[in-house]
Motif scaffolding. Sequence first.
Motif, PDB file in Angstrom:
ATOM      1  N   VAL A 243       0.853  -1.216   0.002  1.00 41.99           N
ATOM      2  CA  VAL A 243       0.203   0.073  -0.159  1.00 41.99           C
ATOM      3  C   VAL A 243       0.928   0.959   0.230  1.00 41.99           C
ATOM      4  N   ASP A 244       1.970   1.263   0.767  1.00 41.00           N
ATOM      5  CA  ASP A 244       2.812   2.511   0.910  1.00 41.00           C
ATOM      6  C   ASP A 244       3.691   2.386  -0.416  1.00 41.00           C
ATOM      7  N   ALA A 245       3.932   1.461  -1.181  1.00 39.19           N
ATOM      8  CA  ALA A 245       4.666   1.577  -2.432  1.00 39.19           C
ATOM      9  C   ALA A 245       3.613   2.086  -3.401  1.00 39.19           C
ATOM     10  N   ALA A 246       2.323   2.089  -3.548  1.00 39.31           N
ATOM     11  CA  ALA A 246       1.405   2.629  -4.391  1.00 39.31           C
ATOM     12  C   ALA A 246       1.292   3.803  -4.147  1.00 39.31           C
ATOM     13  N   ARG A 247       1.462   4.220  -2.612  1.00 46.17           N
ATOM     14  CA  ARG A 247       1.181   5.733  -2.242  1.00 46.17           C
ATOM     15  C   ARG A 247       2.176   6.592  -2.677  1.00 46.17           C
ATOM     16  N   ARG A 248       3.383   6.088  -2.651  1.00 46.92           N
ATOM     17  CA  ARG A 248       4.739   6.811  -2.984  1.00 46.92           C
ATOM     18  C   ARG A 248       4.678   7.075  -4.650  1.00 46.92           C
ATOM     19  N   ALA A 249       4.068   5.890  -5.535  1.00 49.64           N
ATOM     20  CA  ALA A 249       4.235   5.946  -6.886  1.00 49.64           C
ATOM     21  C   ALA A 249       3.316   6.988  -7.113  1.00 49.64           C
ATOM     22  N   ASP A 250       1.988   7.022  -6.552  1.00 49.85           N
ATOM     23  CA  ASP A 250       0.912   8.033  -6.918  1.00 49.85           C
ATOM     24  C   ASP A 250       1.469   9.485  -6.351  1.00 49.85           C
ATOM     25  N   GLY A 251       2.183   9.412  -5.357  1.00 51.15           N
ATOM     26  CA  GLY A 251       2.968  10.774  -4.995  1.00 51.15           C
ATOM     27  C   GLY A 251       3.670  11.456  -5.914  1.00 51.15           C
ATOM     28  N   MET A 252       4.785  10.564  -6.571  1.00 53.62           N
ATOM     29  CA  MET A 252       5.791  10.940  -7.285  1.00 53.62           C
ATOM     30  C   MET A 252       5.143  11.432  -8.859  1.00 53.62           C
ATOM     31  N   GLY A 253       3.880  10.619  -9.043  1.00 59.86           N
ATOM     32  CA  GLY A 253       3.594  10.692 -10.620  1.00 59.86           C
ATOM     33  C   GLY A 253       2.400  11.497 -10.554  1.00 59.86           C
ATOM     34  N   ARG A 254       1.521  11.870  -9.780  1.00 58.46           N
ATOM     35  CA  ARG A 254       0.208  12.506  -9.803  1.00 58.46           C
ATOM     36  C   ARG A 254       0.084  13.512  -8.886  1.00 58.46           C
ATOM     37  N   ARG A 255       0.430  13.537  -7.562  1.00 53.80           N
ATOM     38  CA  ARG A 255      -0.025  14.452  -6.555  1.00 53.80           C
ATOM     39  C   ARG A 255       0.960  15.235  -6.581  1.00 53.80           C
ATOM     40  N   GLY A 346      -7.875   0.976 -15.603  1.00 54.01           N
ATOM     41  CA  GLY A 346      -6.755   2.060 -14.844  1.00 54.01           C
ATOM     42  C   GLY A 346      -6.997   3.542 -15.346  1.00 54.01           C
ATOM     43  N   PHE A 347      -7.687   3.497 -16.557  1.00 52.82           N
ATOM     44  CA  PHE A 347      -7.832   5.134 -17.263  1.00 52.82           C
ATOM     45  C   PHE A 347      -9.184   5.683 -16.339  1.00 52.82           C
ATOM     46  N   THR A 348     -10.231   4.552 -16.337  1.00 52.33           N
ATOM     47  CA  THR A 348     -11.481   5.385 -15.412  1.00 52.33           C
ATOM     48  C   THR A 348     -11.149   5.144 -14.146  1.00 52.33           C
ATOM     49  N   ASP A 349     -10.207   4.395 -13.518  1.00 54.22           N
ATOM     50  CA  ASP A 349      -9.957   4.638 -11.984  1.00 54.22           C
ATOM     51  C   ASP A 349      -9.235   5.967 -11.819  1.00 54.22           C
ATOM     52  N   LEU A 350      -8.502   6.230 -12.711  1.00 52.70           N
ATOM     53  CA  LEU A 350      -7.572   7.476 -12.812  1.00 52.70           C
ATOM     54  C   LEU A 350      -8.432   8.801 -13.030  1.00 52.70           C
ATOM     55  N   LEU A 351      -9.300   8.610 -13.985  1.00 57.16           N
ATOM     56  CA  LEU A 351     -10.149   9.988 -13.895  1.00 57.16           C
ATOM     57  C   LEU A 351     -10.951  10.292 -13.042  1.00 57.16           C
ATOM     58  N   VAL A 352     -11.850   9.132 -12.468  1.00 56.23           N
ATOM     59  CA  VAL A 352     -12.624   9.312 -11.279  1.00 56.23           C
ATOM     60  C   VAL A 352     -11.828   9.808 -10.250  1.00 56.23           C
ATOM     61  N   SER A 353     -10.471   9.208  -9.751  1.00 56.87           N
ATOM     62  CA  SER A 353      -9.847   9.712  -8.606  1.00 56.87           C
ATOM     63  C   SER A 353      -9.579  11.219  -8.872  1.00 56.87           C
ATOM     64  N   ILE A 354      -9.133  11.656 -10.086  1.00 55.38           N
ATOM     65  CA  ILE A 354      -8.868  13.015 -10.258  1.00 55.38           C
ATOM     66  C   ILE A 354     -10.101  13.998 -10.145  1.00 55.38           C
ATOM     67  N   ALA A 355     -11.187  13.279 -10.301  1.00 56.01           N
ATOM     68  CA  ALA A 355     -12.438  14.199 -10.270  1.00 56.01           C
ATOM     69  C   ALA A 355     -12.788  14.327  -8.747  1.00 56.01           C
ATOM     70  N   LYS A 356     -12.545  13.326  -7.879  1.00 56.61           N
ATOM     71  CA  LYS A 356     -12.823  13.321  -6.398  1.00 56.61           C
ATOM     72  C   LYS A 356     -11.652  14.179  -5.984  1.00 56.61           C
ATOM     73  N   ASP A 357     -10.548  14.078  -6.231  1.00 55.77           N
ATOM     74  CA  ASP A 357      -9.358  14.811  -5.539  1.00 55.77           C
ATOM     75  C   ASP A 357      -9.023  16.102  -5.619  1.00 55.77           C
ATOM     76  N   TYR A 358      -9.630  16.520  -7.027  1.00 57.87           N
ATOM     77  CA  TYR A 358      -9.490  17.855  -7.455  1.00 57.87           C
ATOM     78  C   TYR A 358     -10.761  18.397  -8.254  1.00 57.87           C
ATOM     79  N   PRO A 359     -11.708  18.571  -7.329  1.00 57.58           N
ATOM     80  CA  PRO A 359     -13.091  18.848  -7.828  1.00 57.58           C
ATOM     81  C   PRO A 359     -13.275  20.267  -8.740  1.00 57.58           C
ATOM     82  N   GLY A 360     -13.964  20.094  -9.652  1.00 57.91           N
ATOM     83  CA  GLY A 360     -14.360  21.344 -10.420  1.00 57.91           C
ATOM     84  C   GLY A 360     -13.162  21.666 -11.465  1.00 57.91           C
ATOM     85  N   LEU A 361     -12.345  20.652 -11.884  1.00 61.95           N
ATOM     86  CA  LEU A 361     -11.182  20.775 -12.871  1.00 61.95           C
ATOM     87  C   LEU A 361     -11.666  19.984 -14.089  1.00 61.95           C
TER      88      LEU A 361
END
Length: 462
Positions: A243-255, A346-361
């Motif tokens: 779980v932490d490895a995925a968090r770090r990858a998402d942190g350096m790639g997206r957040r 993974g594309f659907t999950d990505l787009l839905v997660s951006i919509a949730k984490d960064y609403p209004g974009l």
Amino acid sequence: SVSGAADLIAGLPADFRWGVATSAYQIEGAIAEDGRTPSIWDTYCDTPGAIDNGDVGDVACDHYHRMPEDVALIKSLGMDTYRFSVAWPRVQPHGKGPVNPAGLAFYDKLVDELLAQGIDPWVTLYHWDLPQELEDAGGWPNRDTAYRFADYSMMVFDALKDRVNTWTTLNEPWCSAMLGYAYGAHAPGRREFPRAIEAVHHLLLGHGLATTRMREASPRKLDIGITLNVATAYPASDAAPDVDAARRADGMGRRIYLDPLVHGHYPADVVADLAAEGAELPIQKGDLELIAAPIDVLGVNYYFSQKFSGFDEDGKTTTDDGLPVSRTIPLNKPRTAMDWEIVPEGFTDLLVSIAKDYPGLPMVITENGSAFEDTPDENGFVADEGRTAYFTSHLAAVAEAINQGADIRGYLAWSLLDNFEWAYGYVKRFGIVRVDYDTQVRTPKQSALYLKEIAERHRSNR
Ligand code: GBH
């Protein structure tokens, strides 16, 4: 086949954009014409072993000399939007100082040609071709490059803002920073992790400076944004190290990009991870306010997603350097010619997660596509079933994300043409149109005819 297309397009908004994308260095060629100077990619291509097959960008698709023909091609494919990038070393050959009118004239003509054909031009200001002189001065790890980028951006903006409504500052700053300065996989080929993190911040600062200045100089309401390469990082299991490895990858790639762009601060967990690796984001007073300048559209480039584990093959969770293990684990999906797994969910999950984490974009898919081994028939036609199926499944993934509430305004296929695929040279083909590099003849593939039909059906439904 386009059966199923009716379902696919039913949920798309009426004004959904359909288009294709390219980038300057990948298609233009003409590297020494009309005052253009070398970019970091010209230098990198001359580095033995850097590019597969020893390929270089000197001619590429010869688009610089075939631009009107290529615009007519876009028109013939029924596309309403064309996203292209502007080559900084054409417009401002020394990376600072005066504009080069002959270089700027090419893009001026391109915009006029697009408008004459009824195609909406979408300008990307930077798709990786930094003037070599700026790399010699330190490149993106050097703070001054951000200011140079903003000055260059205004040269292009002032020339085209009367006719271009949609602007992207940077294409995929992750690639510029990490592939260019940490992993040595792209120009300028450096492997200096702490410098790469400085590049991340200076790229974002350049985006913020350019966005702010363009906004101030806008003659009317224009859409200004940035394009990121983003993906879903799945944990290999529920175990804490995974779980932490995925968090770090998402942190350096997206957040690390989206948090400062939208929320005005870097994610605290990523800052702590970087500190453990001896790297720091060189933030100065006022930078974060600039980086968080409001944007109108987020460009999303998607190719594939990955699964991450925090355990190495021996079950250890720490490397010899004392850092946490991060390892990609196959999802066991079919792969493209890039050896990238095909992961539309993974594309659907990505787009839905951006919509949730960064609403209004609002989002537009500014790149999505795939490379396959193409086999042309005697007429140069490629019946590219694999690429066509990739488009179908990924368009369905976009439709599903919209269905789940994501605000997605369009889809631009990567790419119009087979082209210079960076470190892979000309061997890997992403085009929906085949290019014969001996004759420069262009032949639409089956996937191009498929996208044309989908776009036309969607348009006739509205
Ligand atoms: C895009 O980059 C580019 O914008 C475009 O110019 C290019 O032609 C196109 O894709 C096709 O490659 O395994 O560590 O590299 C996409 C670059 C490729 C970056 C996959 C992230 C996965 C992580 N992305 N890569 S890594």
